[in-house]
Enzyme design. Structure first.
Site: not given
Length: 372
Positions: A187, A271, A347, A354
């Protein structure tokens, strides 16, 4: 299988060779502008398209004209390549990949021309490069290569340096490398250049930001010099050299980082960012340009082919930052870029924005591979 690879070297032409290079730059620019005007006039007035073949024929006639006999004093292939560049510009325009071709300015300090290798006109001789019409030019041959030279691009930078870029046809087997077979999700960011799914981060070199104060100071000095004076030219060169240094720092970092990634990993998941659209955000445009994501992804793409890597691009609209990498819960509040860490309400897992995005990008890339 053949592969075209580029090699860029700095050259040190003497005064006579500089004169020939500068003349060739001027002639190539003139040919480009002249036939851009011809093509535009013929279409606007006669609705006739002037092709590359017709332009080449007209160029031969132009060189026979006594008023333009000086075109014969430079490398003829450089003039032909100027026509090819113009034709390519029109093709890109018709494909809607770029705007309408523009005239080239002689006041631009970044100039170049390309020439083709015919009958060994471009070759390496005792560590130096022989170029058509110029002869043997002193060269800093930083690396050796084996292959057939297809063409050479001679360029002059704003700081007054000369370079030659050789396009060499090589056997792809000699360029192929092996990777270590790992998988990684990446990322990219601005504060940190990138984060991976293992929690590792790479610092952003911020070349422009680090030297911005010095750049402003030099630009202020440049603005105070009288136009056309020698002092203004000296100040301009200082600004150009600093810009060159910033670009070199950025390019060196990107090459090292992209090479490390393709050497270590069989699968690289990133991405698929729409960087042009992101640059419309004026608050982030300078930082995004400085980090140079587009160039990084371009390097990854061609290097991945040489190292046998799979570069998988995850869809732009996949909510990688909003999705919990443990349970899949989507937290829409993380659309706010100011939220760097968050806790999943389902959770109770604590996430670094990132790193969590990198894990989701890798998981999505693996799903895309399985379904392909």
């Amino acid at each position: 299988m053949k592969y075209a690879k580029g090699f860029k070297f700095r050259i040190y032409p003497n005064a006579e060779q500089q004169k020939i290079i500068n003349q060739t730059l001027g002639c190539a620019r003139f040919v480009y502008n002249h036939f851009l005007a011809v093509r535009r006039y013929n279409w606007q007035e006669k609705h006739e398209a002037v092709t590359y073949v017709k332009s080449s024929r007209l160029l031969t006639e132009l060189k026979c004209n006594p008023d333009f006999v000086w075109l014969k004093s430079v490398d003829s292939m450089a003039l032909q390549e100027a026509l090819r560049n113009l034709d390519k510009a029109f093709q890109n325009f018709f494909k809607k990949q770029s705007g309408y071709p523009k005239f080239k300015s002689k006041h631009s300090h970044n100039q170049s021309y390309r020439t083709r290798n015919q009958s060994g006109g471009i070759r390496i001789i005792d560590g130096n490069i022989k170029l058509p019409r110029i002869g043997i030019v002193k060269t800093k041959l930083s690396r050796e290569f084996e292959g057939r030279i297809l063409n050479a691009t001679v360029s002059r930078t704003p700081s007054g340096k000369y370079f030659v870029s050789l396009c060499v046809e090589m056997d792809i087997e000699s360029l192929l490398g092996r990777n270590n077979g790992q998988q990684i999700g990446i990322d990219v960011g601005i504060k940190d250049f990138c984060s991976d799914d293992q929690g590792n981060t790479v610092a952003n070199p911020q070349a422009l930001k680090r030297m911005e104060k010095k750049l402003k100071r030099l630009q202020k000095k440049l603005s105070r010099k009288a136009k056309g004076s020698n002092n203004r030219n000296k100040a301009r060169i200082k600004v150009a050299r600093l810009h060159e240094r910033i670009a070199n720092i950025r390019k060196d970092f990107l090459h090292k980082e992209s090479t490390n990634l393709v050497r270590e990993n069989q699968l690289i998941a990133v991405e698929n960012l729409k960087i042009k659209n992101m640059l419309r955000n004026h608050k982030l445009a300078k930082a995004i340009s400085d980090v140079s994501w587009a160039e990084f992804f371009r390097m990854l793409e061609y290097k991945a082919k040489l190292y046998g890597c799979d570069l998988v691009k995850v869809d732009t609209f996949y909510p990688s930052s909003q999705t919990c990498s443990c349970c899949g819960y989507q937290n829409r509040a993380t659309k706010n870029l100011g939220i760097r860490k968050w806790t999943c309400s389902q959770c109770n897992t604590q996430h670094d924005r990132d790193v969590n995005a990198a894990r989701n990008i890798l998981r999505k890339a693996l799903e895309m591979q399985k379904s392909a």
